[in-house]
Design a protein around this motif. Structure first.
Motif, PDB file in Angstrom:
ATOM      1  N   THR A  19      43.865  69.769  68.293  1.00 36.72           N
ATOM      2  CA  THR A  19      42.606  70.358  68.774  1.00 36.72           C
ATOM      3  C   THR A  19      41.765  69.364  69.569  1.00 36.72           C
ATOM      4  N   ILE A  20      41.914  68.086  69.287  1.00 36.73           N
ATOM      5  CA  ILE A  20      41.120  67.073  69.995  1.00 36.73           C
ATOM      6  C   ILE A  20      41.569  66.931  71.450  1.00 36.73           C
ATOM      7  N   ILE A  21      42.870  66.943  71.683  1.00 32.82           N
ATOM      8  CA  ILE A  21      43.403  66.773  73.039  1.00 32.82           C
ATOM      9  C   ILE A  21      42.859  67.844  73.990  1.00 32.82           C
ATOM     10  N   PRO A  22      42.939  69.137  73.639  1.00 33.18           N
ATOM     11  CA  PRO A  22      42.381  70.137  74.563  1.00 33.18           C
ATOM     12  C   PRO A  22      40.872  70.029  74.735  1.00 33.18           C
ATOM     13  N   TYR A  23      40.168  69.534  73.709  1.00 31.38           N
ATOM     14  CA  TYR A  23      38.720  69.353  73.832  1.00 31.38           C
ATOM     15  C   TYR A  23      38.401  68.286  74.876  1.00 31.38           C
TER      16      TYR A  23
END
Length: 359
Positions: A19-23
């Motif tokens: 979830t952090i990467i797409p954020y």
């Protein structure tokens, strides 16, 4: 009565990377134009990256990546080494990049202060903490948006820093003749969450490997080129969490004397992101013939090689493969430590932020 096994912070934070990467991509890539939305100084001729620990391994990764894509001379220096140098780089149009998860790492801060005192060159920071000391001292700032990292071992902050450095490399060649290359790689970044999920799905295989590794006295992680930084990071992760003596080496250099360690019972892990060179195939086969260690290959393999273990994720380019291999290494460290009943979230004697009071 059955009790549910407690999930460690390290495990949670490995999973959070999906979830952090797409954020990060949402924050830094304009959805309409595809433009990368942070500023860099103009006319950069040289880049110097200063960092410690896992952040240094990110810096070492960035040297190969930045030079390949931007064609700008780049070097990485350990913060502790930078502080004792008699002369630091002062060439005109040099950009200094300082990487620190906390924004408060003592030796990295001192390096930035030295650059400010001795040069008029611009400094950029990559940190997980906005409004930290290093953030406030820097001319250019990139937040890596990993969120609070409770585990001692850097996992989500490492891949967040990797992604920010990739975006810097692509930013440097935006609006050039490489525009099609930039678009291709930007598009592939949005598939990273799927790649990470695929790597996490290999956990059953990783557990079996970790059970074997946990009984080994000597572990060597080798690689060539850009994967060497991942070898160093993987070795650090296993050391931090399992307390095992793990070393990292460039495979070609390992053949110059260091290979003698394989006279003891050993496991050799080789990391690859693309086709393995003929030279490396020959070296790995010679190692297998002469020393008979357990050989593990993470990433691309080759029909000429017969490893004891092979774990790979299908990817469309080297960026995706790099992230897949990082996740596999993080899982190996986690599962090896759990097999040894280590406290992965609070390894003995380690601190999350290395300040004056903790060194």
């Amino acid at each position: 009565m059955f009790f549910k096994k407690k999930t460690t912070n390290m495990e949670k934070e490995i999973i959070e990377q999906t979830t952090i990467i797409p954020y990060i991509l949402m924050k830094y890539i304009n959805p309409q134009t595809g433009e990368i939305k942070f500023d860099l100084p103009q006319n950069i001729n040289k880049i110097v990256i200063v960092a410690s620990g896992s952040s240094y391994h990110c810096a070492r990764f960035a040297v190969d990546f930045l030079e390949k894509f931007s064609k700008i001379e780049t070097r990485a220096i350990y913060s502790s080494e930078f502080l004792i140098k008699n002369i630091i780089p002062k060439d005109e149009n040099t950009l200094y990049i300082f990487i620190t998860q906390s924004g408060e790492t003592s030796d990295t801060l001192k390096c930035l202060e030295r650059v400010k005192a001795e040069t008029n060159l611009p400094v950029l920071c990559i940190t997980n903490q906005e409004n930290s000391t290093i953030w406030n001292l820097s001319d250019y700032k990139i937040a890596c948006y990993a969120g609070k990292e409770n585990g001692i071992a850097a996992t989500k902050s490492f891949t967040s820093q990797m992604l920010c450095l990739i975006l810097i490399a692509l930013k440097l060649i935006e609006n050039t003749q490489e525009e099609n290359v930039v678009k291709q790689y930007k598009d592939s970044l949005f598939l990273l969450p799927v790649i990470i999920e695929k790597a996490i799905a290999k956990r059953k295989e990783v557990k079996k490997l970790a059970q074997y590794i946990s009984r080994q006295g000597s572990i060597i992680i080798t690689a060539d080129g850009i994967s060497y930084s991942l070898a160093k990071e993987g070795a650090l992760k296993i050391k931090e969490t399992s307390y095992k003596n793990v070393s990292a080496a460039i495979l070609g250099e390992f053949m110059h004397g260091h290979v003698a360690v394989l006279n003891n019972k050993s496991t050799l892990i080789y990391i690859s992101v693309d086709k393995i060179s003929e030279r490396s195939i020959n070296n790995l086969n010679k190692i297998k013939k002469d020393y008979k260690p357990t050989i593990v290959i993470l990433g691309e393999c080759n029909a000429q090689l017969k490893p004891d273990w092979h774990i790979d994720i299908d990817c469309e380019n080297e960026i995706q493969k790099l992230f897949a291999n990082v996740i596999l290494l993080q899982l190996i460290a986690l599962e090896t430590a759990l097999k040894l009943k280590r406290n992965v979230d609070n390894p003995r004697g380690l601190h999350k932020v290395v300040t004056e009071n903790s060194i």
